[in-house]
Design a protein around this motif. Sequence first.
Motif, mmCIF file in Angstrom:
data_model
loop_
_atom_site.group_PDB
_atom_site.id
_atom_site.type_symbol
_atom_site.label_atom_id
_atom_site.label_comp_id
_atom_site.label_asym_id
_atom_site.label_seq_id
_atom_site.Cartn_x
_atom_site.Cartn_y
_atom_site.Cartn_z
ATOM 1 N N LYS A 84 0.830 -1.206 0.000
ATOM 2 C CA LYS A 84 0.000 0.000 0.000
ATOM 3 C C LYS A 84 0.868 1.260 0.000
ATOM 4 O O LYS A 84 0.617 2.199 -0.758
ATOM 5 N N ARG A 86 3.967 1.452 -1.018
ATOM 6 C CA ARG A 86 4.660 1.498 -2.305
ATOM 7 C C ARG A 86 3.789 2.161 -3.353
ATOM 8 O O ARG A 86 4.217 3.027 -4.097
ATOM 9 N N LYS A 87 2.541 1.719 -3.383
ATOM 10 C CA LYS A 87 1.720 2.186 -4.496
ATOM 11 C C LYS A 87 1.364 3.662 -4.356
ATOM 12 O O LYS A 87 1.228 4.357 -5.359
ATOM 13 N N LEU A 103 2.999 -5.314 -22.617
ATOM 14 C CA LEU A 103 2.229 -4.066 -22.584
ATOM 15 C C LEU A 103 2.942 -3.002 -23.417
ATOM 16 O O LEU A 103 4.169 -2.970 -23.473
ATOM 17 N N GLU A 107 0.620 1.601 -21.860
ATOM 18 C CA GLU A 107 0.012 0.696 -20.870
ATOM 19 C C GLU A 107 0.958 0.454 -19.696
ATOM 20 O O GLU A 107 0.531 0.339 -18.548
ATOM 21 N N LEU A 111 0.179 1.480 -15.632
ATOM 22 C CA LEU A 111 0.021 0.383 -14.670
ATOM 23 C C LEU A 111 -0.137 0.826 -13.205
ATOM 24 O O LEU A 111 -1.057 0.384 -12.521
ATOM 25 N N PRO A 112 0.745 1.710 -12.685
ATOM 26 C CA PRO A 112 0.593 2.100 -11.269
ATOM 27 C C PRO A 112 -0.758 2.744 -10.991
ATOM 28 O O PRO A 112 -1.359 2.531 -9.942
ATOM 29 N N ALA A 114 -3.495 2.095 -12.483
ATOM 30 C CA ALA A 114 -4.523 1.055 -12.472
ATOM 31 C C ALA A 114 -4.647 0.464 -11.072
ATOM 32 O O ALA A 114 -5.750 0.262 -10.558
ATOM 33 N N TYR A 115 -3.499 0.194 -10.423
ATOM 34 C CA TYR A 115 -3.554 -0.379 -9.072
ATOM 35 C C TYR A 115 -4.032 0.639 -8.045
ATOM 36 O O TYR A 115 -4.478 0.275 -6.974
ATOM 37 N N LYS A 120 -10.398 6.333 -15.716
ATOM 38 C CA LYS A 120 -9.840 6.169 -17.047
ATOM 39 C C LYS A 120 -9.404 7.532 -17.637
ATOM 40 O O LYS A 120 -8.298 7.658 -18.169
ATOM 41 N N ARG A 159 6.841 5.863 -15.895
ATOM 42 C CA ARG A 159 6.018 4.982 -15.083
ATOM 43 C C ARG A 159 6.255 5.237 -13.594
ATOM 44 O O ARG A 159 5.329 5.234 -12.787
ATOM 45 N N MET B 1 -8.449 -2.167 -15.000
ATOM 46 C CA MET B 1 -7.516 -3.208 -14.565
ATOM 47 C C MET B 1 -7.787 -4.531 -15.274
ATOM 48 O O MET B 1 -6.894 -5.172 -15.787
ATOM 49 N N ASN B 4 -6.520 -4.526 -18.615
ATOM 50 C CA ASN B 4 -5.080 -4.690 -18.603
ATOM 51 C C ASN B 4 -4.719 -6.179 -18.505
ATOM 52 O O ASN B 4 -3.908 -6.687 -19.265
ATOM 53 N N ARG B 11 -1.953 -11.191 -25.223
ATOM 54 C CA ARG B 11 -0.659 -10.988 -25.883
ATOM 55 C C ARG B 11 0.312 -12.093 -25.518
ATOM 56 O O ARG B 11 1.118 -12.524 -26.334
ATOM 57 N N VAL B 327 6.014 -4.177 -7.371
ATOM 58 C CA VAL B 327 6.744 -2.935 -7.129
ATOM 59 C C VAL B 327 5.792 -1.749 -7.210
ATOM 60 O O VAL B 327 5.815 -0.857 -6.370
ATOM 61 N N VAL B 328 4.933 -1.762 -8.236
ATOM 62 C CA VAL B 328 4.039 -0.612 -8.363
ATOM 63 C C VAL B 328 2.823 -0.742 -7.465
ATOM 64 O O VAL B 328 1.891 0.037 -7.564
ATOM 65 N N GLY B 329 2.827 -1.728 -6.576
ATOM 66 C CA GLY B 329 1.821 -1.726 -5.528
ATOM 67 C C GLY B 329 0.738 -2.782 -5.614
ATOM 68 O O GLY B 329 -0.258 -2.706 -4.896
ATOM 69 N N TYR B 331 -1.297 -6.012 -4.765
ATOM 70 C CA TYR B 331 -1.360 -6.957 -3.651
ATOM 71 C C TYR B 331 -1.242 -8.353 -4.211
ATOM 72 O O TYR B 331 -1.553 -8.599 -5.378
#
Lengths: 238, 799
Positions: A84, A86-87, A103, A107, A111-112, A114-115, A120, A159, B1, B4, B11, B327-329, B331
């Motif tokens: 948590k 980290r993000k 990706l 994309e 990514l970050p 998205a989490y 959008k 990113r 998500m 994604n 792919r 890394v980007v979070g 879970y």
Amino acid sequence: MNKELLIETKQLQKKYVTDTVETTALAGVDLRIAKGEFVAIMGPSGCGKSTLLNILGLLDSPSGGMFKFQGEDITHASERQRAKIRKHNLGFVFQSFNLIDELTVEENIALPLAYLGVSKAETEKRVTEAMERMGIAHRRNHFPQQLSGGQQQRAAIARATVSSPSLILADEPTGNLDSVHGREVMALLTELNEAGTTVVMVTHSPSDAEYAHRIVNLFDGQIVTENLNVRKHAAELL
Amino acid sequence: MLQNYFKVALRNLYRNKVYSAINIAGLALGVASCILIFLYVQDELSYDSQFSDADRIVRVAGEIEHDGQTNKFALSAPTLAPFLLKDYPELEHVTQLLPANKQTIWYKDRSFNEDKLLFADSAFFEVFDYKFLAGNPATALDQPRTIVVSEQMAQKYFGSPDKALGEVLKFSRDSYRVTGVFTDEGNSHIQANAFLARSTFDTQQQDVLTDNNHWFMLSRYTYVLLRDEAQIAPFQEKLKTFAATHITPWLKENDLQASVKFVLQPLRSIHFNTEYTEDISTPGNISYIYIFSVVAVFLLLIASINYMNLATARSAKRAREVGLRKVVGAYRSQIIGQFIGESLLITLLAVILALALAQILVPTFNSLTDKQFNSNFFLQKEVIVVLLAIILFIGAVAGSYPAIFLSRFKPVDVLKADKAPRGGNAALRRSLVVIQFTISLILIIGTLVVFSQMRFLKNRDLGFNKEQVLIIDIPTGDSTLVNQLPSIKQELLRNPNIEHVSNSLNIPAGDLSTILVYAEKDGGTLQNAMNAMFVDYDFVDVMGIDLKEGRNFSKEFKTDLKGGLIVNEAAVKKMQWKNPIGKRIQMADWDAKVIGVVKDFHVKSLHSKVEPLILALTPESSGYLLVRMKPQDMPATIAFVQEKWQAFDTKHPMEYFFMDEYFDKQYRAEEKMLTVFGYFAGLTIFIACLGLFGLASFTAQQRTKEIGIRKVLGSSTTSIVLLLSRDFAVLVMVAILIAIPIAWYGMDKWLQDFAYRTNLSWWIFAVAGLAAMSIALLTVSFQAIKAAMLDPIKAIRTQ
């Protein structure tokens, strides 16, 4: 140094235990990093700099000592708590870029967000901004393997910064780049730092370290010297 | 998500075409087989479920114990029905079906030979609520000489079910007016083309049924409809006293040494009950249901194992992505979700492909199973539910292992270029390969055992010569034709290529007559129910049966008519006769002596042992005409027989068949099993090899550096191929060791079904093991050779 502290460690330790051998990677590191600082960590191979960066980046947990992030003791935080933090607060830049092959550039950068559950439209806006800032907007629909090393690293930095983290951790960010692209990347990191983001960077390269405010030298898991970058400070003073 | 995840999954599939193809094709094959098997099982289990009162309907079957032997009969005596109705108020209806002989039926200028004709009483449609397309089921069979025909039959004679009502069908003896048409929907153990009003039969045959109280006249199927399902068990209990009060006195009165017991068969269980002789139709085989279901699960399991193995083996490739997402979070739960979602997607793709595959295979499957599934089966609610269950099951079960495994990666470990993790748990992967090959081997061994037993059955000396005998099914009820039989025979024998001609009531593999005999034994008499064949003077010659003692029937001995009998060796053994010739046997109105003993011959399939048998002389027997031909110029001889026969019989469509084919038809179930086993064995080994191929290519990739170093140090290509193949060979070896005892046990049990059987010889296991090993090595060596041929410098540089 009266600025607000972002990171504070006391007697930070890390030991790796395999079947028979115990290796000490960090043997009591005391480190304080203030908000807005640009710190370079240097030292010979195996001195523990990557281990230190991983712990500071909450990717690894210490075996002993204390670690405070934004004043909060997270030495014993759970994996979920660390994910948590980290993000919301951290951005990472790696030597080998670590973009996801499947990706596109766009994309990967998204990514970050998205989490984080960003909408959008907002994602679209922030990703475009990040790409423009890094000068890779024309490559948005390409896949990483279609890009040069420099472009890949710029995508990786985009990113790392797209979620506006308070701290960027960079692990040899120029290690896989030629000198021209390397300088570009350093310039970008400096720019980010000047805009207020704290940067902690591990590097082998003295010339890269020159960009930092402060250089921490590690040896055998301990801080041996901690120098203010005189030239940098002098430049700032002028 | 989700978008994604979806993109990454697609792919990934696209980039790793070989792996994706292996996974999806393997799963699709497995799922397609499952769909077909499901259709089959569902169809088999649906027997008689279309009747609204199915739960309250039971059939009363009988068990007669005599001389220490129990015979189970699906048929019961006509007299049972009125007694049941009188004694038990809990019965709403009692109805009996009386099977009719095959008949020729005429309508205008059309005529067909029809079987599956049943006489039914007017209560029949009260118990079994057939759907009527025309007519009124409540009154359809009230009048004599009325008939209710199937939709198919109505179509055949009248062009449409609507045109059937009131039309008249001509039989050789009577004419029947059509009073109803029922649909062919649903499966039933009562396989009927038409139901005829039994009142016709009862008035006509009154004179024949002199002894209406005869409890051993087993001619009818008796069904009862209880008022309540809960009364079935108490009713079964009460039937014990029924036998005591009604039958035991009758047995004593007639000096019969036997005891009778009634058994209730719930309607829906009848289709799978194989214990009762002379059932209304060939019962299904529940063990095929089990075998098929197990095979379906196996196929899915093998395909799922491929998925799990390849997913974890390739985990190194996905590790970086996992690390980065963390890394980007991300879970851990999100990562698990992503990979399970991915496996759901793959399963979904496989299921779509499987549906297309099943569509293509439906016709083949139909001919294999004698079913009529149509190609829009997937619109069935049950099929959709099963498919969803399969997607969820494989998606979740096969997907969860790689998901849990992959989500465990730590970014610290996987994000450094030189620290790529090894691909998953190799020991687990090896065990899974062993499971796959064990299953494949069991099926291969099964196929080989069934094959060798079939060969054994077909090649075994039956004690008579079944080749080159043409059999004409003589139409019943045509006395003019029967009277002409001697002339027909004479006419046929003019052809030098026809050796013998015989007319008989019974033929091998057909129904035998069972007769109560009193045989001379140790000065006294032994009462015994025995099988008999009613034959003419030429039967023994046509069949090519060997005479062991005494003589054949002969026109020179007038006393042979109702005075002479031939028995087989089994009968002599059963009676414990030392000198069988001249022994006295009484049966019905015969008082006869044994004039000859024939060597045992197989009248029934080799499932059962040769039983005691009597050959009784009835020169006017009019069941079948048997023509023994010389092997030369058979087509011409057959044409000759056809021409001559049709010159005598102008009224009926001629029906003939060959004795060898007719006899071998008894093994149709086994033939089918062989084909099905063969298909499935092939399929499992194929899917297992798909997986092995993927694993081998993964291993080769992983060991590229090792191979390079070995080559630099002077290792030959051959020794590297051996090195890479050895690991897999060991796995197949282990599978062989596990599979052999399991297959041995299972197939030994299967063989117990046959009184005469082949041995489980070692070569079957050797061939199966060798085949599996060769196929596996062939699969692996392709990858191994490719890896071994690689330029060593390139090989070392990788990583």
